[in-house]
Motif scaffolding. Structure first.
Motif, PDB file in Angstrom:
ATOM      1  N   SER A   1       0.567  -1.314   0.081  1.00 46.13           N
ATOM      2  CA  SER A   1       0.249  -0.145   0.114  1.00 46.13           C
ATOM      3  C   SER A   1       1.054   1.231  -0.065  1.00 46.13           C
ATOM      4  O   SER A   1       2.008   1.157   0.513  1.00 46.13           O
ATOM      5  CB  SER A   1      -0.809   0.149   1.360  1.00 46.13           C
ATOM      6  N   LEU A   2       0.169   2.382  -0.611  1.00 41.96           N
ATOM      7  CA  LEU A   2       1.154   3.724  -0.317  1.00 41.96           C
ATOM      8  C   LEU A   2       0.687   4.318   0.919  1.00 41.96           C
ATOM      9  O   LEU A   2      -0.255   4.247   1.454  1.00 41.96           O
ATOM     10  CB  LEU A   2       0.327   4.588  -1.385  1.00 41.96           C
TER      11      LEU A   2
ATOM     12  N   TRP B   1      -8.411  12.688   8.039  1.00 41.73           N
ATOM     13  CA  TRP B   1      -8.134  12.003   6.820  1.00 41.73           C
ATOM     14  C   TRP B   1      -9.209  11.418   5.805  1.00 41.73           C
ATOM     15  O   TRP B   1      -9.597  11.783   4.724  1.00 41.73           O
ATOM     16  CB  TRP B   1      -6.950  11.327   6.913  1.00 41.73           C
ATOM     17  N   ASP B   2     -10.251  10.651   6.492  1.00 41.53           N
ATOM     18  CA  ASP B   2     -11.273  10.006   5.970  1.00 41.53           C
ATOM     19  C   ASP B   2     -12.310  11.000   5.392  1.00 41.53           C
ATOM     20  O   ASP B   2     -12.774  11.043   4.315  1.00 41.53           O
ATOM     21  CB  ASP B   2     -11.835   8.975   6.741  1.00 41.53           C
ATOM     22  N   ILE B   3     -12.402  12.172   6.217  1.00 49.08           N
ATOM     23  CA  ILE B   3     -13.277  13.108   5.701  1.00 49.08           C
ATOM     24  C   ILE B   3     -12.689  13.892   4.485  1.00 49.08           C
ATOM     25  O   ILE B   3     -13.423  14.407   3.574  1.00 49.08           O
ATOM     26  CB  ILE B   3     -13.563  14.092   6.787  1.00 49.08           C
TER      27      ILE B   3
ATOM     28  N   PRO C   1      -0.253  12.138   5.743  1.00 50.90           N
ATOM     29  CA  PRO C   1       0.955  11.572   5.152  1.00 50.90           C
ATOM     30  C   PRO C   1       0.962  11.298   3.648  1.00 50.90           C
ATOM     31  O   PRO C   1       2.102  10.794   2.806  1.00 50.90           O
ATOM     32  CB  PRO C   1       1.071  10.314   5.903  1.00 50.90           C
ATOM     33  N   ILE C   2      -0.241  11.489   3.034  1.00 52.35           N
ATOM     34  CA  ILE C   2      -0.387  11.066   1.583  1.00 52.35           C
ATOM     35  C   ILE C   2      -0.919  12.557   0.942  1.00 52.35           C
ATOM     36  O   ILE C   2      -2.009  12.478   0.536  1.00 52.35           O
ATOM     37  CB  ILE C   2      -1.336   9.967   1.393  1.00 52.35           C
TER      38      ILE C   2
ATOM     39  N   PRO D   1      -6.695  14.871  -0.168  1.00 50.88           N
ATOM     40  CA  PRO D   1      -6.703  16.093  -0.467  1.00 50.88           C
ATOM     41  C   PRO D   1      -6.596  17.250   0.547  1.00 50.88           C
ATOM     42  O   PRO D   1      -7.490  17.972   0.549  1.00 50.88           O
ATOM     43  CB  PRO D   1      -7.954  16.299  -1.531  1.00 50.88           C
ATOM     44  N   CYS D   2      -5.499  17.117   1.467  1.00 53.01           N
ATOM     45  CA  CYS D   2      -5.553  18.325   2.203  1.00 53.01           C
ATOM     46  C   CYS D   2      -5.414  19.676   1.654  1.00 53.01           C
ATOM     47  O   CYS D   2      -5.733  20.796   2.448  1.00 53.01           O
ATOM     48  CB  CYS D   2      -4.241  18.146   3.283  1.00 53.01           C
TER      49      CYS D   2
END
Length: 177
Positions: free
Chosen positions: A22-23, A84-86, A127-128, A133-134
């Protein structure tokens, strides 16, 4: 053991990290919290997840919305993972405020309110980058606020998504091309 691969984007070099399947990391070189989720030894290696991620990035940087997602492994606290899920629900080309995310979290947890500042900390430690999309998170009234990769990259990413950046820019008007 973690593995690394690299991508040369139009707005800066990117380092990717994987646990082998996984990434688990994607950062602009030199960004804040670079490789913060990678602990221990790393080795440069070509992996299927990196090839899929490069394909995703190629589509994204060509100005199109990818219609698939590389396999992700988001490592962090339960709170950060919830934030992060949001982020993953924010549509391409759209933005959401830290306060809106805080309200969603409060509702999910059955509490009256949640700190937008705590949300900001979790967003900043994503971290991704790009894929989670932060860069689509803005301050109150649409103000562009911090981005671990730099405000210039945040603006570039929003422009790639054809977000009306001129309406969002209030603090950084000289950075619009």
């Amino acid at each position: 053991m973690f593995f690394n691969d690299y991508y040369n984007s139009p707005i800066g070099n990117i380092t990717m990290a994987s646990d082998g399947g996984s990434l688990c990391g994607l950062w602009f070189d030199g960004q804040k919290y670079f490789a913060s989720t990678v602990k221990g030894e790393t080795e440069d290696k070509t992996l299927p997840v990196f090839e899929q991620t490069k394909k995703w990035l190629d589509i994204y940087f060509s100005g199109n919305e990818p219609d698939f997602m590389p396999k992700l492994s988001l490592n962090g606290s339960e709170f950060r993972k919830a934030v992060w899920d949001i982020l993953l629900t924010i549509p391409y080309g759209s933005v959401m405020t830290y306060g809106e995310i805080a309200k969603i979290l409060a509702k999910q947890r059955g509490v009256a309110k949640m700190s937008a500042q705590a949300v900001g900390g979790a967003v900043g430690h994503n971290p991704i980058s790009i894929i989670v999309p932060c860069h689509r998170v803005v301050g109150t009234n649409g103000n562009l606020t911090g981005y671990a990769g730099g405000i210039d990259k945040k603006i570039s990413l929003l422009k790639i998504e054809k977000t009306d950046v001129k309406k969002l820019i209030q603090k950084f008007p000289k950075r619009i091309n």
